[in-house]
Design an enzyme around this catalytic site. Structure first.
Site, PDB file in Angstrom:
ATOM      1  N   CYS A  73       8.420  15.706 -17.925  1.00 28.95           N
ATOM      2  CA  CYS A  73       8.618  16.426 -16.665  1.00 28.95           C
ATOM      3  C   CYS A  73       9.040  15.502 -15.545  1.00 28.95           C
ATOM      4  O   CYS A  73       9.838  15.861 -14.715  1.00 28.95           O
ATOM      5  CB  CYS A  73       7.338  17.105 -16.211  1.00 28.95           C
ATOM      6  SG  CYS A  73       6.808  18.386 -17.295  1.00 28.95           S
TER       7      CYS A  73
ATOM      8  N   CYS B 154       9.236   9.664  -3.910  1.00 29.25           N
ATOM      9  CA  CYS B 154       8.263   8.821  -4.614  1.00 29.25           C
ATOM     10  C   CYS B 154       9.061   7.771  -5.379  1.00 29.25           C
ATOM     11  O   CYS B 154      10.047   8.092  -6.042  1.00 29.25           O
ATOM     12  CB  CYS B 154       7.431   9.661  -5.583  1.00 29.25           C
ATOM     13  SG  CYS B 154       6.429  10.892  -4.748  1.00 29.25           S
TER      14      CYS B 154
HETATM   15  N1  SAH Z   1       6.034  16.967  -6.574  1.00 28.37           N
HETATM   16  C1  SAH Z   1       5.007  17.311  -7.485  1.00 28.37           C
HETATM   17  C2  SAH Z   1       5.541  17.768  -8.815  1.00 28.37           C
HETATM   18  C3  SAH Z   1       6.343  16.719  -9.541  1.00 28.37           C
HETATM   19  S1  SAH Z   1       5.494  16.246 -10.974  1.00 28.37           S
HETATM   20  C4  SAH Z   1       4.036  16.173  -7.649  1.00 28.37           C
HETATM   21  O1  SAH Z   1       4.304  15.102  -7.104  1.00 28.37           O
HETATM   22  O2  SAH Z   1       3.004  16.334  -8.271  1.00 28.37           O
HETATM   23  C5  SAH Z   1       5.175  14.598 -10.682  1.00 28.37           C
HETATM   24  C6  SAH Z   1       4.549  14.005 -11.933  1.00 28.37           C
HETATM   25  O3  SAH Z   1       5.551  13.597 -12.853  1.00 28.37           O
HETATM   26  C7  SAH Z   1       3.792  12.772 -11.621  1.00 28.37           C
HETATM   27  O4  SAH Z   1       2.483  13.024 -11.184  1.00 28.37           O
HETATM   28  C8  SAH Z   1       3.780  12.100 -12.961  1.00 28.37           C
HETATM   29  O5  SAH Z   1       2.754  12.621 -13.731  1.00 28.37           O
HETATM   30  C9  SAH Z   1       5.109  12.479 -13.545  1.00 28.37           C
HETATM   31  N2  SAH Z   1       6.092  11.380 -13.417  1.00 28.37           N
HETATM   32  C10 SAH Z   1       7.058  11.213 -12.480  1.00 28.37           C
HETATM   33  N3  SAH Z   1       7.758  10.087 -12.699  1.00 28.37           N
HETATM   34  C11 SAH Z   1       7.237   9.524 -13.809  1.00 28.37           C
HETATM   35  C12 SAH Z   1       7.532   8.337 -14.537  1.00 28.37           C
HETATM   36  N4  SAH Z   1       8.504   7.515 -14.194  1.00 28.37           N
HETATM   37  N5  SAH Z   1       6.770   8.078 -15.628  1.00 28.37           N
HETATM   38  C13 SAH Z   1       5.771   8.914 -16.003  1.00 28.37           C
HETATM   39  N6  SAH Z   1       5.459  10.036 -15.363  1.00 28.37           N
HETATM   40  C14 SAH Z   1       6.176  10.343 -14.278  1.00 28.37           C
END
Ligand code: SAH
Length: 372
Positions: free
Chosen positions: A352, A134
């Site tokens: 997280c 992602c």
């Molecule tokens: N792979 C799983 C678990 C990872 S959690 C999933 O995709 O759901 C992923 C979450 O982390 C995202 O939905 C978001 O809420 C948070 N996240 C990841 N990168 C972020 C960023 N740069 N800023 C804010 N939240 C972020």
């Protein structure tokens, strides 16, 4: 084909924390031991929280020796704890093969003064690194290394409780990794977390967050007995926008994802949650907001808007506060429940989403940079 020990993330010896009740009973039966021994052992592990097999005093010396020769206890070693006691704390753990993972412990008071209901959330990791790439997420920057074992997932709770002296009463799979890509170990871990003979956390206090692996969402809907919650990292309300920031959307586009979500809804009581990070100029248009509202309405999902947190090495930033509020209003106009995180960092999602393997390089863990 059989999965190799490496793929399963196992070393020469296995942690007993991943066995669960049935696994323990089977192991005992092979040795001609009585089934009630399983209950005794589980009590030492999850209630008394012993740190050595020698402390399991109601077992024979021979059985304790046999346990020691087959298993180890907690597979995690604490490397570092960051953050203040009353705020968000990050725990960095070393696994048996030297790899590192993080868990984040977040305390948030609920309700009004007087009631001391406090939500003590642990954000757990499910893999070392992540393969899903992602574009906004720090966890995938160093690639994918391996799945965590069931024991390594469960042990994060036990270790944080031991280190902090506090109780975890809410678990979110929003740490490093894609939990549904580690399906077998994830389901086994959920079972142990939820069981009365295990950690004993209610299903409604366990949330699996996924980037949208449609077939596994359906499987989870069928397999899991516990009333767990499901969160979808949506981050784009049209295929065009979502594909740009989440390559997984090429494999499971929004039609396939929503088909799986309808399937989930037909079988489960708990509401779905959509997570949506707001990134300026990428997914924050009001058209996306209206589409998001419609989509959320179609499956009765709650929408959680999260202003993007800057990740070192990534180009984006969060929209202005006015734009965030306008986006929120547009989502709500579809008559769905939506929230916008207004805290300045430190909240669950922000903390997280920013777990990554940078520390492996600093600490000299071999192969960390290319995820070998
Ligand atoms: N792979 C799983 C678990 C990872 S959690 C999933 O995709 O759901 C992923 C979450 O982390 C995202 O939905 C978001 O809420 C948070 N996240 C990841 N990168 C972020 C960023 N740069 N800023 C804010 N939240 C972020």
């Amino acid at each position: 084909m059989e999965e190799s020990a490496k793929e399963l993330g196992m070393g020469a010896s296995q942690s007993i924390l991943g066995l669960g009740k049935e696994g323990l009973e089977a192991w005992l039966a092979e040795r001609g031991e009585k089934p009630y021994r399983a209950k005794q052992i589980l009590e030492w592990l999850f209630v008394k929280r012993v740190e050595s097999f020698d402390e399991m005093l109601n077992l024979s010396v021979a059985l304790r020796e046999e346990l020691k020769s087959c298993f180890h206890l907690n597979p995690l070693e604490t490397v570092e704890i960051n953050g203040a006691k009353d705020a968000t704390r990050k725990f960095l753990f070393r696994l048996q093969d030297g790899r590192l993972v993080e868990s984040v412990f977040i305390k948030a008071s609920k309700g009004t003064q007087g009631e001391q209901s406090e939500r003590q959330t642990l954000c757990v990791s499910s893999q070392v690194g992540c393969a899903y790439d992602c574009k906004f997420c720090a966890s995938g920057l160093a690639g994918f290394t391996r799945n965590l074992t069931t024991a390594e997932i469960v042990a994060q709770i036990l270790k944080v409780e031991a280190e902090s002296g506090e109780k975890v009463n809410n678990v979110v799979f929003m740490g490093m990794g894609e939990p549904l890509a580690n399906y077998t170990n994830l389901s086994a871990a959920i079972k142990i977390m939820n069981a009365h003979w295990g950690v004993g956390i209610g299903g409604r206090s366990i949330t699996v967050s996924t980037s949208g692996l449609a077939p596994q969402i359906k499987k989870l809907a069928d397999d899991t007995e516990a009333q767990i919650r499901l969160a979808i990292s949506l981050h784009g309300a049209s295929d065009e926008v979502r594909t740009r920031i989440m390559p997984v959307n090429d494999k499971y586009n929004l039609d396939r994802l929503f088909e799986a979500l309808h399937y989930w809804r037909e079988r489960r009581k708990q509401r779905l949650t959509f997570e949506y990070i707001l990134i300026e100029g990428v997914n924050d248009s009001l058209d996306q907001a209206r589409l998001l509202g419609k989509r959320a309405k179609s499956v009765g999902a709650l929408v959680n808007l999260i202003p993007y947190n800057t990740v070192e090495g990534l180009p984006w930033k969060r929209p202005s506060e006015e734009q965030q509020e306008a986006f929120l209003r547009a989502v709500k106009s579809a008559e769905v429940a939506a929230t916008l995180r207004r805290e300045k960092g430190g909240d669950i999602n922000a903390a997280c989403g920013q777990l990554r393997l940078r520390r492996e390089a600093e600490l000299g863990v071999s192969g960390a940079a290319n995820g070998e």
